[in-house]
Write a protein that holds these residues in place. Structure first.
Motif, mmCIF file in Angstrom:
data_model
loop_
_atom_site.group_PDB
_atom_site.id
_atom_site.type_symbol
_atom_site.label_atom_id
_atom_site.label_comp_id
_atom_site.label_asym_id
_atom_site.label_seq_id
_atom_site.Cartn_x
_atom_site.Cartn_y
_atom_site.Cartn_z
ATOM 1 N N CYS A 1 4.075 14.714 -21.876
ATOM 2 C CA CYS A 1 2.977 14.519 -21.147
ATOM 3 C C CYS A 1 2.145 16.029 -20.748
ATOM 4 N N LEU A 2 3.092 17.103 -20.458
ATOM 5 C CA LEU A 2 2.198 18.314 -20.345
ATOM 6 C C LEU A 2 1.633 18.795 -21.377
ATOM 7 N N GLU A 3 2.263 18.538 -22.715
ATOM 8 C CA GLU A 3 1.591 18.884 -24.107
ATOM 9 C C GLU A 3 0.353 18.204 -24.106
ATOM 10 N N ALA A 4 0.357 16.832 -23.997
ATOM 11 C CA ALA A 4 -0.944 16.125 -24.014
ATOM 12 C C ALA A 4 -2.034 16.602 -22.964
ATOM 13 N N GLU A 5 -1.585 17.102 -21.907
ATOM 14 C CA GLU A 5 -2.448 17.438 -20.866
ATOM 15 C C GLU A 5 -2.958 18.699 -21.396
ATOM 16 N N ARG A 6 -2.098 19.700 -21.979
ATOM 17 C CA ARG A 6 -2.855 21.048 -22.510
ATOM 18 C C ARG A 6 -3.795 20.768 -23.736
ATOM 19 N N LEU A 7 -3.292 20.111 -24.516
ATOM 20 C CA LEU A 7 -4.492 19.835 -25.660
ATOM 21 C C LEU A 7 -5.753 19.218 -25.161
ATOM 22 N N LEU A 8 -5.724 18.284 -24.205
ATOM 23 C CA LEU A 8 -6.757 17.654 -23.689
ATOM 24 C C LEU A 8 -7.583 18.822 -22.826
ATOM 25 N N LYS A 9 -7.013 19.644 -22.401
ATOM 26 C CA LYS A 9 -7.933 20.737 -21.396
ATOM 27 C C LYS A 9 -8.434 21.608 -22.688
ATOM 28 N N GLU A 10 -7.496 21.992 -23.679
ATOM 29 C CA GLU A 10 -8.076 22.917 -24.472
ATOM 30 C C GLU A 10 -9.281 22.462 -25.377
ATOM 31 N N ARG A 11 -9.388 20.864 -25.402
ATOM 32 C CA ARG A 11 -10.394 20.229 -26.138
ATOM 33 C C ARG A 11 -11.546 20.114 -25.452
#
Length: 298
Positions: free
Chosen positions: A194-204
């Protein structure tokens, strides 16, 4: 959608710093010294719940230690999966406060249980269960913001004239005797995904001028997630899909409870389990069997 059952710590304060706790569930006694030298035990030991909560009350102990004899009773065992660990932490917190002659803010009490879970139990849980166990109100359902810790309480019935609020429907809480041991389960891996998904969404989607994604449960939409499906690992996508959908359902529950539309709430409950099983991979055959029976009953 956590619920709380009964967890009770009964006992007495004693001189010194020796703490003794008997668990009716495990039929075992533990002993430890509660002072600044208190450390956690091996991972997985139930004593860590009591050691952890006691440790985080040390700043409130005038002499820097406390001693007590206590017994813990509950109608759901640790590992039962119904906010059981939070029931331990909050009830012990209340017991220690009585021993010390203090009364903390319920949110402060919840955070001490949360900190005990992270640092002593070594379980990277959220704070939802501790907050509802400490701050919940009789006859109401609560909407908890697990980022800000704001809590809104809503009546379960439009009839507020009686001090004894009755549910307009029957909620069945089924204990299928399948232990829900998160510490030794894949929960930690789910948190990482979940933290990785959050990181990728924030990055995008987050830029210097606009922060569209505050957290996985605050900001992202299914449309945003779908646009990134091909650029994130499949398991990370599935976890994010579940989290975004569950956030939407949670907010929808508030509206439906106020309307009294329990039929739609029931439909969303089934949908929530299906998503949790299929996209969070957090199902169990025994629980699925119970859900299937309930679907047939309607």
């Amino acid at each position: 959608f956590p619920t709380i059952l009964v967890g009770v710590v009964a006992g007495r304060k004693v001189e010194g710093k020796r703490c003794r706790v008997y668990s009716e569930s495990f039929q075992q006694m533990i002993e430890f010294n509660c002072d600044e030298k208190l450390v956690r035990g091996p991972k997985g030991e139930w004593s860590n719940y009591f050691k952890g909560v006691s440790y985080f009350y040390l700043p409130n102990m005038p002499e820097g230690h406390i001693g007590y004899d206590a017994v813990y009773l509950s109608n759901v065992t640790i590992g039962g999966g119904i906010s059981s660990s939070a029931a331990v932490e909050v009830s012990l917190g209340l017991f220690i406060e009585r021993c010390l002659g203090i009364e903390l803010d319920p949110k402060d009490r919840a955070m001490r249980g949360y900190n005990a879970e992270h640092e002593f139990v070594q379980m990277p849980c959220g704070v939802m269960d501790q907050l509802i166990s400490s701050c919940g109100q009789y006859g109401k359902v609560s909407l908890i913001d697990c980022i800000s810790h704001d809590i809104q309480h809503f009546d379960i019935s439009s009839d507020t004239s009686s001090s004894r609020r009755e549910w307009p429907v029957t909620l069945l809480k089924l204990f299928v005797h399948t232990e829900h041991k998160l510490v030794n389960s894949q929960y930690t891996e789910r948190v990482k995904e979940c933290l990785e998904a959050e990181r990728l969404l924030k990055e995008r989607f987050n830029t210097d001028s606009e922060q569209q994604v505050e957290a996985l449960c605050r900001g992202p939409t299914l449309e945003m997630l779908e646009s990134m499906k091909d650029s994130m690992p499949a398991n990370v996508y599935r976890r994010a899909y579940y989290m975004i959908r569950e956030t939407e359902r949670t907010l929808r529950y508030v509206e439906l409870i106020q309307k009294g539309d329990w039929e739609e709430i029931g439909r969303l409950f089934f949908q929530s389990y299906d998503d949790c099983r299929d996209f969070f991979e957090n199902g169990h055959p025994d629980i699925s069997t119970c859900i299937d029976v309930l679907r047939e009953i309607g």
